[in-house]
Design an enzyme around this catalytic site. Structure first.
Site, PDB file in Angstrom:
ATOM      1  N   TYR A 152      14.964  30.851   7.671  1.00 65.04           N
ATOM      2  CA  TYR A 152      13.411  31.242   8.395  1.00 65.04           C
ATOM      3  C   TYR A 152      13.135  31.647   9.473  1.00 65.04           C
ATOM      4  O   TYR A 152      13.738  30.628  10.159  1.00 65.04           O
ATOM      5  CB  TYR A 152      12.143  30.650   8.106  1.00 65.04           C
ATOM      6  CG  TYR A 152      11.636  30.132   6.134  1.00 65.04           C
ATOM      7  CD1 TYR A 152      11.232  32.396   6.128  1.00 65.04           C
ATOM      8  CD2 TYR A 152      11.627  29.396   5.071  1.00 65.04           C
ATOM      9  CE1 TYR A 152      11.086  32.241   4.969  1.00 65.04           C
ATOM     10  CE2 TYR A 152      11.064  29.913   4.057  1.00 65.04           C
ATOM     11  CZ  TYR A 152      10.664  30.819   3.825  1.00 65.04           C
ATOM     12  OH  TYR A 152      10.819  31.544   2.389  1.00 65.04           O
ATOM     13  N   LYS A 191       0.785  -1.283   0.053  1.00 64.52           N
ATOM     14  CA  LYS A 191       0.231   0.528   0.115  1.00 64.52           C
ATOM     15  C   LYS A 191       0.475   1.711  -0.114  1.00 64.52           C
ATOM     16  O   LYS A 191       2.245   1.572  -0.271  1.00 64.52           O
ATOM     17  CB  LYS A 191      -0.687   0.108   1.267  1.00 64.52           C
ATOM     18  CG  LYS A 191      -0.186  -0.693   2.454  1.00 64.52           C
ATOM     19  CD  LYS A 191      -0.752  -0.125   3.776  1.00 64.52           C
ATOM     20  CE  LYS A 191      -0.121  -0.036   5.233  1.00 64.52           C
ATOM     21  NZ  LYS A 191      -0.976  -0.735   6.274  1.00 64.52           N
TER      22      LYS A 191
HETATM   23  C1  LIG Z   1      -0.332  -1.833   7.028  1.00 64.05           C
HETATM   24  C2  LIG Z   1      -0.953  -3.076   7.419  1.00 64.05           C
HETATM   25  C3  LIG Z   1      -0.240  -3.991   7.823  1.00 64.05           C
HETATM   26  C4  LIG Z   1       1.399  -3.912   6.970  1.00 64.05           C
HETATM   27  O1  LIG Z   1       1.839  -3.741   8.262  1.00 64.05           O
HETATM   28  P1  LIG Z   1       3.170  -3.618   8.767  1.00 64.05           P
HETATM   29  O2  LIG Z   1       3.339  -3.141  10.101  1.00 64.05           O
HETATM   30  O3  LIG Z   1       4.391  -2.341   8.323  1.00 64.05           O
HETATM   31  O4  LIG Z   1       3.693  -4.854   8.767  1.00 64.05           O
HETATM   32  C5  LIG Z   1      -1.095  -5.490   7.588  1.00 64.05           C
HETATM   33  N1  LIG Z   1      -2.225  -5.561   7.631  1.00 64.05           N
HETATM   34  C6  LIG Z   1      -2.920  -4.295   7.998  1.00 64.05           C
HETATM   35  C7  LIG Z   1      -4.632  -3.763   7.922  1.00 64.05           C
HETATM   36  C8  LIG Z   1      -1.884  -2.710   7.300  1.00 64.05           C
HETATM   37  O5  LIG Z   1      -3.312  -1.685   7.420  1.00 64.05           O
END
Ligand SMILES: *Cc1c(COP(=O)(O)O)cnc(C)c1O
Length: 371
Positions: free
Chosen positions: A265, A35
């Site tokens: 800044y 993702k």
């Molecule tokens: C993002 C996510 C993962 C992966 O998590 P990590 O900590 O990056 O391994 C697994 N399951 C779900 C439902 C997630 O949203």
């Protein structure tokens, strides 16, 4: 030559995947999570290399991430974990994506669509075992009733997600496992047997909480070489992975400025001595956290040097005193230079955030190169 760029090692990603597979063992499928553009490593390129390395499942967050993978030729099964909007639903069938459904109404709606389309429609049901986010909180009997009404959609997997996996000082994970197991047993006793059962992301996998592995694990962070530190009396970390991404920025300008001069800044840094500054072509618009103002460190010529003053939108100033740097040289924001290295966890600590947010926060303006 770029102002700021990423170097991603696909062979390291494949190596991390193999290490995870070895730990998971032959009875447990590894479903890498790609993702958010594979935590900014590039979802298409990462998915291709994972497929070549033997991944048969991938996970994304929304249906458009799944479609992008299908359109670039990815043929693995794809679980879409967090998008079951009414407008997304027909796309699951069109693109052979598998939804994580998180309500009983969702099951009925998907069943209707699948029956009308005459297509196979496997889905995973997400249950809320205590995370308090997505997932049905319906009882096992209510789930059984909803499943009994389906004609086309088929329960393939039962899943949940942990709220506090790295925290071994609370019982929350054990309670979530117990809730999950009770629902699963109830379904099985009624003759409903999901072929895939999964709850674990990186942390419960890496620290060996085997009772939570089921027969499928969903690592994201570990694929990219990271495992969050755990809190309390954990079992040792069983997994060794290494970061696959480095982040660099080009020195645009070097100059010597006198003691007592304000930098950037708000003038939040004043030089205490004559100072050589290097101005880097990276800023918060590239995802370099503004919170690193006066706090961050970058690597220049193998040395860790501090960020001076505010991180601006497109530029960051660092202390190059004593170094023979020139415009066009590269600074390492994340990665290794000589004996020094900085990873996303160290950046996150300085910026008061988490490593996930540092990685996902690198903006698309930063060019990505594969090495
Ligand atoms: C993002 C996510 C993962 C992966 O998590 P990590 O900590 O990056 O391994 C697994 N399951 C779900 C439902 C997630 O949203």
């Amino acid at each position: 030559m770029y102002r700021s760029w990423l170097e991603v090692s696909l062979s390291q990603i494949a190596g991390n995947f193999r290490a995870i597979r070895k730990l998971a063992g032959s009875g447990v499928t590894v479903m890498p999570v790609v993702k958010a553009d594979a935590y900014r490593h590039g979802a298409v390129e990462v998915s291709r290399v994972l497929e070549e390395a033997g991944a048969r499942w991938l996970a994304v967050s929304n249906v458009h991430e799944g479609i992008a993978l299908r359109e670039s030729g990815i043929t693995s099964r794809i679980l879409v974990m967090a998008d079951f909007l009414p407008t997304s639903r027909p796309l699951f069938l069109d693109y052979d994506l598998t939804p994580a459904i998180h309500s009983l109404e969702g099951i009925a709606a998907y069943d209707q669509l699948a029956a009308a389309a005459g297509k196979p429609a496997p889905f995973h049901l997400k249950i809320d075992t205590g995370m308090g986010r997505l997932g049905t909180r319906a009882s096992a009997s209510e789930i059984l009733e909803a499943l009994a009404r389906t004609r086309a959609a088929r329960l393939e997997g039962l899943m949940s997600h942990f709220a506090s996996a790295p925290n071994y000082t609370t019982a929350q994970t054990d309670e979530q496992i117990a809730t999950f197991t009770a629902v699963l047993l109830h379904l099985r006793n009624a003759g409903v047997n999901p072929t895939m059962v999964h709850l674990s992301s990186t942390v419960p996998l890496a620290y060996g909480r085997k009772e939570a592995w089921g027969n499928l694990v969903r690592p994201g962070h570990a694929i990219y070489g990271y495992i969050s530190p755990a809190k309390g009396a954990t079992s040792p970390c069983l997994l060794e992975v290494h970061p696959a991404l480095s982040w660099k920025a080009t020195v645009l300008e070097v100059k010597d400025i006198p003691a007592g001069a304000a930098i950037g800044y708000g003038g939040i840094h004043t030089t205490g001595r004559e100072t050589r500054i290097a101005v880097l072509g990276v800023g918060y618009a590239d995802g370099y956290p503004h919170r690193l103002s006066n706090k961050g460190k970058v690597l220049l010529q193998g040395r860790a040097v501090p960020v001076l003053g505010a991180v601006s939108m497109d530029l960051t100033t660092v202390d190059a005193t004593g170094l023979d740097v020139k415009p066009g040289d590269a600074a390492t924001l994340l990665g290794t230079d000589g004996d020094e290295s900085i990873d996303a966890q160290q950046i996150a600590k300085l910026a008061g955030t988490i490593s996930y947010s540092v990685l996902c926060g690198i903006s698309s303006r930063v060019v990505r190169l594969y090495v």
